[in-house]
Design an enzyme around this catalytic site. Structure first.
Site, PDB file in Angstrom:
ATOM      1  CD  GLN A 261      -2.610  -1.254  -0.203  1.00 11.73           C
ATOM      2  OE1 GLN A 261      -3.532  -0.215  -0.768  1.00 11.73           O
ATOM      3  NE2 GLN A 261      -2.616  -2.092  -0.901  1.00 11.73           N
ATOM      4  CG  HIS A 264      -1.445   2.134  -4.117  1.00  8.84           C
ATOM      5  ND1 HIS A 264      -1.921   2.084  -5.333  1.00  8.84           N
ATOM      6  CD2 HIS A 264      -1.622   1.527  -3.392  1.00  8.84           C
ATOM      7  CE1 HIS A 264      -2.418   1.183  -5.223  1.00  8.84           C
ATOM      8  NE2 HIS A 264      -2.480   0.648  -4.195  1.00  8.84           N
ATOM      9  CD  GLU A 329      -8.505   1.691   0.457  1.00  3.22           C
ATOM     10  OE1 GLU A 329      -8.792   1.628  -0.645  1.00  3.22           O
ATOM     11  OE2 GLU A 329      -7.260   2.225   0.752  1.00  3.22           O
ATOM     12  CG  HIS A 330      -7.024  -2.486   1.640  1.00  5.27           C
ATOM     13  ND1 HIS A 330      -6.302  -1.133   1.302  1.00  5.27           N
ATOM     14  CD2 HIS A 330      -7.503  -3.112   0.344  1.00  5.27           C
ATOM     15  CE1 HIS A 330      -6.459  -1.022   0.131  1.00  5.27           C
ATOM     16  NE2 HIS A 330      -7.269  -2.069  -0.472  1.00  5.27           N
ATOM     17  CG  ASP A 363      -5.359  -3.949  -4.622  1.00  2.00           C
ATOM     18  OD1 ASP A 363      -6.228  -3.699  -4.063  1.00  2.00           O
ATOM     19  OD2 ASP A 363      -3.968  -3.648  -4.378  1.00  2.00           O
ATOM     20  CG  HIS A 422     -50.826  15.655   3.161  1.00  2.00           C
ATOM     21  ND1 HIS A 422     -50.326  16.924   2.802  1.00  2.00           N
ATOM     22  CD2 HIS A 422     -49.750  15.124   2.842  1.00  2.00           C
ATOM     23  CE1 HIS A 422     -49.241  16.835   2.267  1.00  2.00           C
ATOM     24  NE2 HIS A 422     -48.614  15.593   2.167  1.00  2.00           N
TER      25      HIS A 422
END
Length: 431
Positions: A261, A264, A329-330, A363, A422
């Site tokens: 990660q 990235h 996230e992961h 992934d 109504h």
């Protein structure tokens, strides 16, 4: 390499963790203003504006937007032209992603009450979806699979993909992935102008109902601005991984999982939790030994030094508590009986269980979607899925007998709210 070492027993740990997780999500005002002007121009001038920005930013010299559409024959030629191993891997990954997402399809349902009133839910797909795919060096065919396949499984009638091609450079794997997924139309445009074209429509690019897919800061800002005109998937932050280890994992594997990660970008975050100080020492040594072998070592170093951490916890139960605060996230659970431990996890985008389950498999080809909530939004968000391309309509068919009961209830509540029309509308049905 100087990666932070934290201990939950230390005074001030909570403040240190909060500072580590802090990420400024506010958009840059300069970028936002540039994007606002581009979107306004695209809305007003359509094809002409998109063409001008594309030629300027991507250094192309197209004479019309229609010339920037890639025909289906070229997509399939790209697929057929791939080396056999690549083509087979792409197809295998697509098959697994499709198989997983087919199980997410929501169903319509209805039931009839004793008095004949029918209530239910009707599920329908979006008509047309726009898929943004990064281009140039950051070309990710896996992103095409993860965004296009669930849309197609959901029943989306038309999928329009936009991908920038700087200097006219097309990535064969991206085009091949579009062919494998059955993408209907592909345009060689990108940036805020592509988002605007999808949101508002132009003479050549049809307007869509939702825009999905990752992009740079200009794309993210454009997606924020067009939300409401169209739906969007999410505005994602930097990638994240949290590894929880019982201390009996392979330190080299763990270090590389953190790298996966961190590579990235410089803002990516990689954190390891373990009750074993010795194991943290081993991982730190492995990081220092292996990082020099990585082609993207400069990015990895910056990411780990600025936003990474090795954290010693009292026990795995405390690790679960910290994980639920981080909402990563992961999440990798590198331990024995990871499935049982996963029941303690309430907030995570995707949970990778067991020592052999590296995040990289998710992934590309495990099957579940790799588009996941970041920046602690897993507390209230979910992975991209088929459900993001379907919507629900309520079904209500009240019988004459049912109107007698429901009409009185509705009229009473409506009078209480001061909405006489109504109430009268309901009372007209009373016998």
């Amino acid at each position: 390499m100087n990666i932070k070492r934290l201990n939950t027993r230390d005074t001030g740990f909570e403040a240190e963790l909060k500072a580590l997780l802090a990420f400024e999500t506010a958009q840059d005002d300069t970028i936002d203003q540039v994007v606002a002007n581009i979107l306004k121009d695209v809305k007003a001038r359509g094809d002409a504006a998109v063409l001008e920005y594309t030629n300027r930013f991507d250094k192309t010299n197209a004479t019309s937007l229609a010339a920037l559409e890639i025909p289906q024959a070229e997509l399939h030629a790209a697929l057929n032209g791939l080396p056999a191993a690549q083509r087979e891997a792409l197809q295998a990954a697509a098959d697994r992603v499709r198989s997983y997402h087919e199980k997410q399809v929501m169903q319509s349902w209805q039931y009839t009450e004793a008095d004949g009133t029918l209530l239910g839910q009707q599920v329908t797909a979006l008509d047309r979806v726009g898929l943004y795919v990064p281009g140039g060096k950051a070309a990710y065919p896996s992103s095409v699979l993860m965004n296009a396949i669930p849309a197609k499984v959901a029943g989306v009638q038309e999928l329009v993909m936009v991908v920038p091609t700087p200097n006219g450079e097309k990535n064969p794997l991206v085009l091949a992935a579009a062919a494998v997924c059955g993408v209907d139309r592909v345009f060689c445009i990108g940036g805020a102008q592509a988002v605007g074209a999808l949101a508002y429509g132009t003479e050549t690019v049809p307007p869509v109902d939702k825009i999905v897919g990752p992009g740079n800061a200009y794309v993210a800002a454009a997606k924020r601005r067009v939300f409401g005109v169209v739906g969007i998937d999410m505005v994602a932050g930097p990638s994240e991984i949290l590894v929880i280890s019982d201390g009996r994992s392979n330190p080299d594997w763990t270090a590389m999982d953190l790298f996966s990660q961190a590579e990235h970008d410089e803002l990516a975050q990689a954190i390891l939790l373990s009750p074993s100080a010795g194991f943290l020492d081993q991982v730190q040594a492995s990081i220092e030994r292996q990082v020099g072998e990585m082609p993207r070592q400069d990015i990895i170093r910056t990411s780990l030094q600025n936003r990474g951490a090795l954290i010693q916890v009292k026990d795995l139960a405390e690790a679960a508590e910290i994980c639920n605060y981080i909402a990563p996230e992961h999440l990798e659970l590198s331990m024995d009986d990871a499935l049982a431990f996963s029941k303690q996890i309430r907030h995570a985008g995707a949970i990778f269980m067991g020592r052999d389950t590296c995040e990289a498999l998710g992934d590309y080809c495990a099957g579940p979607n790799h588009v996941l909530p970041t920046s602690r939004t897993a507390r209230f968000s979910s992975p991209l899925g088929v459900y993001d391309f379907q919507k629900r309509s309520s079904l209500i068919m009240v019988s004459s007998a049912g109107a007698q009961t429901l009409g009185k209830i509705a009229a009473t509540l409506a009078y209480g709210e001061g909405l006489q029309a109504h109430a009268r509308s309901a009372e007209y049905r009373l016998k």
